[in-house]
Design a protein around this motif. Sequence first.
Motif, short mmCIF file in Angstrom:
data_model
loop_
_atom_site.label_atom_id
_atom_site.label_comp_id
_atom_site.label_asym_id
_atom_site.label_seq_id
_atom_site.Cartn_x
_atom_site.Cartn_y
_atom_site.Cartn_z
N SER A 15 0.80 -1.22 0.00
CA SER A 15 0.00 0.00 0.00
C SER A 15 0.84 1.28 0.00
CB SER A 15 -0.94 0.02 1.21
OG SER A 15 -0.21 0.10 2.42
N VAL A 16 2.10 1.18 0.33
CA VAL A 16 2.96 2.37 0.35
C VAL A 16 3.85 2.45 -0.88
CG1 VAL A 16 2.96 2.57 2.86
CG2 VAL A 16 4.69 1.15 1.75
N PHE A 17 3.49 1.67 -1.92
CA PHE A 17 4.26 1.67 -3.16
C PHE A 17 3.35 2.00 -4.35
CE2 PHE A 17 6.95 -0.92 -0.47
CZ PHE A 17 8.23 -0.53 -0.84
N ASP A 18 3.95 2.55 -5.37
CA ASP A 18 3.28 2.71 -6.67
C ASP A 18 3.74 1.54 -7.52
OD1 ASP A 18 2.03 3.49 -8.96
OD2 ASP A 18 3.37 5.17 -9.39
N TRP A 19 2.85 0.54 -7.69
CA TRP A 19 3.24 -0.72 -8.33
C TRP A 19 2.09 -1.23 -9.18
CZ3 TRP A 19 2.69 -6.14 -6.02
CH2 TRP A 19 3.39 -7.09 -6.78
N ASN A 20 2.43 -1.83 -10.32
CA ASN A 20 1.39 -2.32 -11.23
C ASN A 20 1.03 -3.78 -10.98
OD1 ASN A 20 3.56 -3.74 -12.26
ND2 ASN A 20 3.59 -2.67 -14.23
N GLY A 21 1.67 -4.42 -9.99
CA GLY A 21 1.35 -5.80 -9.64
C GLY A 21 2.14 -6.83 -10.40
#
Length: 296
Positions: free
Chosen positions: A41-47
């Motif tokens: 939740s504390v990252f900008d990630w596309n999975g």
Amino acid sequence: MKVKGKGKTKDLLIFALFVFPAVAFVLFSTDVPFLMNLYYSVFDWNGISKDMEFVGFQNFVNIFTNDALFWKSTAFTLKFSVFYVVIVNVLSLTVALVMAKEKKSSSVGRAFYYIPYIISLTAISLIWKFILGPGFEALYQVTGWEMFNWSWLGTAKLAFFVVVIMTVWQNLGFYMVNYIAGIIAVPKELIEAAKIDGANKFQVLRKVTVPLIMPAVSICMLTSLTFAFKLFDVIMVFTKGGPANSTISVAYNIYKEAFVNNRYGMATAKSLVFVVFVLIVTVIQLKVTKSKEVEA
């Protein structure tokens, strides 16, 4: 002569042997994923990508300041929850009061109401979608009744109530069975005593039956509230959040954020916000219903 210390150690080992599998299952199925959600939740990630940009609490800030769709989905979920929980519990309790009577026809009636519950909600959604589409179109051509020509899934208000009616119809049997079990457990002596004292049927229901089945009410309220908050498959198959995102639930919004928009970090942040909200509402609901419980 037995050594007390060895006996306690043996009991502790046996206890650990039986408890460990359950504890391990809970840890790996709930606790570990929850901790991973906190991390993502504390990252900008596309999975998918290995590149993860740390953004701190920015995802949460965006949710509260720049995500109108999330709050629209929250409003829909709350509205649906209120209508669904009230209607399904009132109707199922009413049906249970009738079906709890010892009659030969009661078994058939219980099966009639319970059958929709054992059918997949996805299958039921597809059936209802066909009925409201080609089915109603055919009926309109035969009868000429205007109601069959309405855009049931293309109008926001109609789509909302269709979702409520369909889910209530599908789940009513489950809550009915729980209420019947509670009604049957009510001591008949108390009901007879109330009637002797001059209480009518409504007074017996309000003063005797309902207070004594409050444990069943608590369970039904909790399960119906949980179902309403987790609403996903109906929206996914039935309306896809339409028309104009008027029936998009929080669960479906989180799904789209993660697997359609490829914003996995934002989706996990939304899920955490929603979990906290659900916990607060659930605790309040349990306290209210538990306070109403009495002992026979």
